[in-house]
Design an enzyme around this catalytic site. Sequence first.
Site, PDB file in Angstrom:
ATOM      1  N   GLY A 131       0.815  -1.208   0.000  1.00 15.61           N
ATOM      2  CA  GLY A 131       0.000   0.000   0.000  1.00 15.61           C
ATOM      3  C   GLY A 131       0.845   1.252   0.000  1.00 15.61           C
ATOM      4  CG  HIS A 132       1.565   3.566  -3.574  1.00 19.41           C
ATOM      5  ND1 HIS A 132       1.080   2.426  -4.168  1.00 19.41           N
ATOM      6  CD2 HIS A 132       2.603   3.989  -4.331  1.00 19.41           C
ATOM      7  CE1 HIS A 132       1.798   2.177  -5.254  1.00 19.41           C
ATOM      8  NE2 HIS A 132       2.726   3.110  -5.370  1.00 19.41           N
ATOM      9  CG  MET A 133       3.261   4.672   3.429  1.00 22.41           C
ATOM     10  SD  MET A 133       2.043   4.382   4.690  1.00 22.41           S
ATOM     11  CE  MET A 133       2.681   5.380   5.980  1.00 22.41           C
ATOM     12  CB  THR A 137       4.969   6.938  -5.470  1.00 25.41           C
ATOM     13  OG1 THR A 137       4.509   6.396  -6.705  1.00 25.41           O
ATOM     14  CG2 THR A 137       4.960   8.447  -5.505  1.00 25.41           C
TER      15      THR A 137
END
Length: 192
Positions: free
Chosen positions: A158-160, A176
């Site tokens: 999951g991308h922050m 990213t």
Amino acid sequence: MASNVVSRLLVLSSVGIGGFLTGSYLERRKQVPADYVSTDRKTIGEFCPKPALPIFGTVSAASLVSSPAAPVNVSRVGQIMKYGFPGLDNVRSFDDYVLSYDRRTRVAHWVFEHLTPESVKPNDAVDRAKSDFKADDSIHPFFRSLNTDYKGSGFDRGHMAAAGNHRGEQKHCDQTFYLTNMAPQFCALRFE
């Protein structure tokens, strides 16, 4: 033999204490700003602790990084972090976001982005499908998160700092996808 060890310890401790006292004295002698007014005589010209580092009164994570007379063309990282850092542990600055990496958990402590209408405009030249998840080589191999950490775990990457928020250039979107920007996330709906 024992007296030799004791004398060395005394010399080292006296040097350390002397350095601390000298530093404290020099901090107290610094000039008080002209706009600093206090009715309390003890605080005028005295040591004034700040929120981030109560021992040293010169640095504060809550203070502004840029001054009002700063140049107009400030770097992107400068724009993002102009109000300070929540912590200074393993800070990594990328072209369009900044993060602090926790080596123990291999997940970011925090991620900062500065989103503007211009930075999130759709850009046909930027394609998320061209980006790949990759390990961040700036992290020591002992603490580096790898794609194999997620394989078979039941968790997604999951991308922050979301890739969709960084559409200015393909390079920003690609950055990213570093695993330093990922956190394990559970997706209950799977379509396989």
